[in-house]
Motif scaffolding. Structure first.
Motif, PDB file in Angstrom:
ATOM      1  N   ALA A  73      16.716   9.683  -2.752  1.00 37.66           N
ATOM      2  CA  ALA A  73      15.356   8.910  -1.687  1.00 37.66           C
ATOM      3  C   ALA A  73      15.131   7.442  -2.013  1.00 37.66           C
ATOM      4  N   TYR A  74      14.500   6.508  -1.926  1.00 41.82           N
ATOM      5  CA  TYR A  74      14.820   5.366  -2.017  1.00 41.82           C
ATOM      6  C   TYR A  74      13.018   4.589  -1.552  1.00 41.82           C
ATOM      7  N   VAL A  75      12.506   4.036  -1.494  1.00 45.59           N
ATOM      8  CA  VAL A  75      11.888   2.983  -1.273  1.00 45.59           C
ATOM      9  C   VAL A  75      11.988   1.029  -2.266  1.00 45.59           C
ATOM     10  N   TYR A  76      12.184   0.457  -1.292  1.00 42.99           N
ATOM     11  CA  TYR A  76      12.407  -1.069  -1.457  1.00 42.99           C
ATOM     12  C   TYR A  76      11.562  -1.520  -1.465  1.00 42.99           C
ATOM     13  N   LEU A  77      11.014  -2.676  -2.985  1.00 38.88           N
ATOM     14  CA  LEU A  77       9.768  -3.281  -2.785  1.00 38.88           C
ATOM     15  C   LEU A  77      10.434  -4.653  -2.858  1.00 38.88           C
ATOM     16  N   PRO A  78       9.425  -5.222  -2.247  1.00 41.04           N
ATOM     17  CA  PRO A  78       9.445  -7.323  -2.422  1.00 41.04           C
ATOM     18  C   PRO A  78       8.973  -7.708  -2.914  1.00 41.04           C
ATOM     19  N   GLN A 134       3.201  -9.070   1.923  1.00 40.26           N
ATOM     20  CA  GLN A 134       4.867  -8.850   2.234  1.00 40.26           C
ATOM     21  C   GLN A 134       5.206  -7.183   1.470  1.00 40.26           C
ATOM     22  N   ALA A 135       4.548  -6.817   0.966  1.00 42.04           N
ATOM     23  CA  ALA A 135       4.916  -5.392   0.456  1.00 42.04           C
ATOM     24  C   ALA A 135       3.698  -4.040   1.561  1.00 42.04           C
ATOM     25  N   ARG A 136       2.763  -5.022   2.328  1.00 46.45           N
ATOM     26  CA  ARG A 136       2.076  -4.474   3.333  1.00 46.45           C
ATOM     27  C   ARG A 136       3.245  -4.132   4.127  1.00 46.45           C
ATOM     28  N   ASP A 137       3.521  -5.325   4.532  1.00 47.13           N
ATOM     29  CA  ASP A 137       4.429  -5.362   5.769  1.00 47.13           C
ATOM     30  C   ASP A 137       5.624  -4.047   5.705  1.00 47.13           C
ATOM     31  N   GLU A 163       2.616 -10.030  -8.836  1.00 43.53           N
ATOM     32  CA  GLU A 163       1.061  -8.797  -8.348  1.00 43.53           C
ATOM     33  C   GLU A 163       1.404  -7.414  -8.646  1.00 43.53           C
ATOM     34  N   GLN A 164       0.358  -6.807  -8.923  1.00 42.59           N
ATOM     35  CA  GLN A 164       0.457  -5.597  -9.404  1.00 42.59           C
ATOM     36  C   GLN A 164       1.518  -4.885  -8.219  1.00 42.59           C
ATOM     37  N   GLY A 167       5.618 -10.240 -15.944  1.00 44.56           N
ATOM     38  CA  GLY A 167       5.289  -9.443 -14.626  1.00 44.56           C
ATOM     39  C   GLY A 167       4.195  -8.423 -15.215  1.00 44.56           C
ATOM     40  N   HIS A 168       3.736  -7.845 -14.033  1.00 45.32           N
ATOM     41  CA  HIS A 168       3.053  -6.700 -13.910  1.00 45.32           C
ATOM     42  C   HIS A 168       3.388  -5.307 -13.347  1.00 45.32           C
ATOM     43  N   GLY A 169       3.875  -4.817 -12.573  1.00 44.66           N
ATOM     44  CA  GLY A 169       4.814  -3.305 -12.635  1.00 44.66           C
ATOM     45  C   GLY A 169       4.098  -2.682 -11.194  1.00 44.66           C
TER      46      GLY A 169
END
Length: 359
Positions: free
Chosen positions: A86-91, A118-121, A96-97, A25-27
């Motif tokens: 605190a958290y941010v979730y990543l789909p 999906q990240a933008r959504d 993709e980077q 993957g990228h990261g």
């Protein structure tokens, strides 16, 4: 900038990442404005037991930047980035980077995620979700719920963002509860498009539970409606073709048991024998509705019964079943001496036991 890399096969990641190995993957690159230099940002993933655990971490540079590599999973996956508490979730469902820009003072709410649709959504969804939560307005929440289904879920084909939206806590519960048909629609997309996804079975099971609870809730509401109305009258022919009416015997100072059954049921003779005792001793009058399309079977079964025994040839399509919330046979509805519905039961033993508590 110091980075700690954790690859497939290490003790920490082995429980969850075995299926992801072999797919480079990228990261996640990004920056956290206002972050203290040298503070840590951590990448976490769910294991098979539903626990989050770290798979990588990095120190934030003096300019607030960081980079976290990850191995793209074989199936769509949810990662999350932790900063402080605190958290941010990543789909994540490709190589993709992704890019994250966040504010250290409001990491979980003031962020922008980009690099994939999906990240933008997810960013757009989170910003509106946080705004609607702050309003605490049921009408706004309901409108938002419908928009979310139309914009993100209706044609999601089981993507990881749709799963995230179902699981995200919202205003002390969830935006789309598992008793909601919208939840069931998303689950069905997983069944259709991702039958082998590890989440599909769980969503199916949750859907079955939700549908069962929804039916019970509808039944309770219907029972409450029936209690408020008092009764829905029934007029049907007996074995001799004479019309017998329920209201002729209710509200006459005597308790009444309304029975829904069928002469084809193996248990019906035993039910009638038990009811005979209550009828002969004056404990209750009885109005028995038989859902039989076979007239001969009905007539033979009704022979010798001293109470009103009528035939509803509409069987499973009968409006009487709907009115009295009858989902299975037999079903017993007990009216008190004033003609009001007081109790309901699914077996004759339970009905006769409850009869003793009815005035």
């Amino acid at each position: 900038m110091k980075k700690i890399y954790l690859y497939c096969g290490t003790a920490l990641a082995a429980a969850s990442l075995l299926t992801a190995c072999g797919k480079k993957g990228h990261g996640l690159e990004g920056s956290v404005s206002g972050a203290k230099e040298g503070s840590w940002i951590v990448l976490e993933q769910l294991n098979n037991f539903g626990d989050w655990f770290p798979i990588d971490s990095a120190q934030i540079s003096s300019d607030g930047s960081f980079f976290l590599p990850y191995i793209a999973p074989a199936e769509p996956e949810l990662y999350r980035v932790k900063y402080g508490r605190a958290y941010v979730y990543l789909p994540v469902d490709s190589t993709e980077q992704l890019s994250l820009k966040a504010n250290a003072a409001a990491f979980a709410t003031d962020f922008t995620l980009s690099g994939s649709d999906q990240a933008r959504d997810l960013t757009a969804f989170e910003k509106e979700a946080n705004r609607i939560e702050s309003l605490a307005n049921p009408d706004s929440t309901d409108a938002f719920r419908r928009r979310v289904f139309t914009n993100y879920l209706q044609n999601s084909k089981g993507n990881i963002l749709s799963y995230y939206i179902l699981q995200r806590p919202f205003a002390g519960g969830y935006l789309i509860e598992y008793t909601d048909p919208l939840y069931w629609a998303v689950a069905q997309q997983y069944v259709t498009y991702r039958p082998n996804d590890k989440r599909t079975k769980a969503l199916e099971e949750r859907t079955r539970q939700g549908q069962s609870e929804a039916r019970r809730a509808k039944g309770r509401a219907r029972t409450a409606e029936v209690r408020e109305v008092g009764m829905f009258d029934i007029s049907l022919p007996d074995k001799d073709g004479k019309t017998r009416t329920l209201s002729d015997i209710t509200g006459k100072g005597k308790r009444v048991i309304l029975v829904f059954t069928s002469m084809r049921l193996q248990a019906t003779p035993a039910i009638n024998l038990a009811l005979r005792g209550a009828y002969d001793t004056g404990q209750a009058d009885i109005y028995e509705v038989c859902l039989d399309n076979d007239l001969l079977t009905f007539k033979n079964g009704a022979q010798g019964l001293p109470w009103a025994v009528v035939r509803d040839e509409a069987t499973s399509s009968s409006r009487n079943l709907t009115n009295y919330n009858v989902n299975t046979l037999p079903r017993f509805i007990i009216f008190d001496s004033n003609g009001d519905i007081n109790q309901a039961a699914s077996s004759v033993d339970e009905a006769l036991k409850l009869l003793k508590t009815v005035p």
